[in-house]
Design a protein around this motif. Sequence first.
Motif, PDB file in Angstrom:
ATOM      1  N   ARG A 112     -10.067   9.577  -1.137  1.00  0.00           N
ATOM      2  CA  ARG A 112      -9.749   8.184  -0.792  1.00  0.00           C
ATOM      3  C   ARG A 112      -8.546   7.702  -1.592  1.00  0.00           C
ATOM      4  O   ARG A 112      -8.399   8.024  -2.774  1.00  0.00           O
ATOM      5  CB  ARG A 112     -10.950   7.289  -1.065  1.00  0.00           C
ATOM      6  CG  ARG A 112     -12.071   7.579  -0.125  1.00  0.00           C
ATOM      7  CD  ARG A 112     -13.255   6.708  -0.396  1.00  0.00           C
ATOM      8  NE  ARG A 112     -14.250   7.003   0.636  1.00  0.00           N
ATOM      9  CZ  ARG A 112     -15.501   6.657   0.561  1.00  0.00           C
ATOM     10  NH1 ARG A 112     -15.943   6.003  -0.487  1.00  0.00           N
ATOM     11  NH2 ARG A 112     -16.325   6.961   1.537  1.00  0.00           N
TER      12      ARG A 112
ATOM     13  N   TYR B 249      -7.080   4.372  -2.905  1.00  0.00           N
ATOM     14  CA  TYR B 249      -7.412   2.971  -3.155  1.00  0.00           C
ATOM     15  C   TYR B 249      -6.117   2.187  -3.329  1.00  0.00           C
ATOM     16  O   TYR B 249      -5.529   2.159  -4.406  1.00  0.00           O
ATOM     17  CB  TYR B 249      -8.315   2.851  -4.380  1.00  0.00           C
ATOM     18  CG  TYR B 249      -9.675   3.469  -4.142  1.00  0.00           C
ATOM     19  CD1 TYR B 249     -10.681   2.742  -3.512  1.00  0.00           C
ATOM     20  CD2 TYR B 249      -9.939   4.780  -4.523  1.00  0.00           C
ATOM     21  CE1 TYR B 249     -11.923   3.315  -3.263  1.00  0.00           C
ATOM     22  CE2 TYR B 249     -11.178   5.353  -4.279  1.00  0.00           C
ATOM     23  CZ  TYR B 249     -12.165   4.617  -3.651  1.00  0.00           C
ATOM     24  OH  TYR B 249     -13.394   5.188  -3.406  1.00  0.00           O
TER      25      TYR B 249
ATOM     26  N   ASP C 231       0.799  -1.217   0.000  1.00  0.00           N
ATOM     27  CA  ASP C 231       0.000   0.000   0.000  1.00  0.00           C
ATOM     28  C   ASP C 231       0.837   1.274   0.000  1.00  0.00           C
ATOM     29  O   ASP C 231       0.338   2.350  -0.350  1.00  0.00           O
ATOM     30  CB  ASP C 231      -0.932   0.017   1.220  1.00  0.00           C
ATOM     31  CG  ASP C 231      -1.983  -1.071   1.147  1.00  0.00           C
ATOM     32  OD1 ASP C 231      -2.087  -1.752   0.101  1.00  0.00           O
ATOM     33  OD2 ASP C 231      -2.708  -1.246   2.147  1.00  0.00           O
TER      34      ASP C 231
ATOM     35  N   ILE D 116      -8.387   0.905   1.841  1.00  0.00           N
ATOM     36  CA  ILE D 116      -8.672   2.265   1.401  1.00  0.00           C
ATOM     37  C   ILE D 116      -8.285   3.196   2.543  1.00  0.00           C
ATOM     38  O   ILE D 116      -8.639   2.952   3.700  1.00  0.00           O
ATOM     39  CB  ILE D 116     -10.159   2.440   1.053  1.00  0.00           C
ATOM     40  CG1 ILE D 116     -10.558   1.467  -0.061  1.00  0.00           C
ATOM     41  CG2 ILE D 116     -10.456   3.877   0.638  1.00  0.00           C
ATOM     42  CD1 ILE D 116     -12.050   1.395  -0.305  1.00  0.00           C
TER      43      ILE D 116
END
Length: 92
Positions: free
Chosen positions: A61, A63, A25, A68
């Motif tokens: 946000r 993604y 992430d 998220i």
Amino acid sequence: MAMRPLAAMFTEVFNDLYGNLPAADVPKVDAMLDRLEKEHAHPEMRNVIRVANTTLFATPRIYAPTAIYRITWCYDGSDPPTAIVCITVAEI
């Protein structure tokens, strides 16, 4: 009128949360941080959050592959601002 890019500063809380992000992430969060430094004045970067008498902003946000996220932030106390203070990166 476009604002000039501002450097991001990070709170201890932000650093702790960022340090616990899944490796997959991190690139997406980093891309939003880069975007925030350049586009902090754009309305989509300024989702308002009120905490007591303090106004914070949240990014759109993020993604990422496993979750998220949003980054909460505010300007430093300078007038005009000289930095963006990133407060949290939180899963939503």
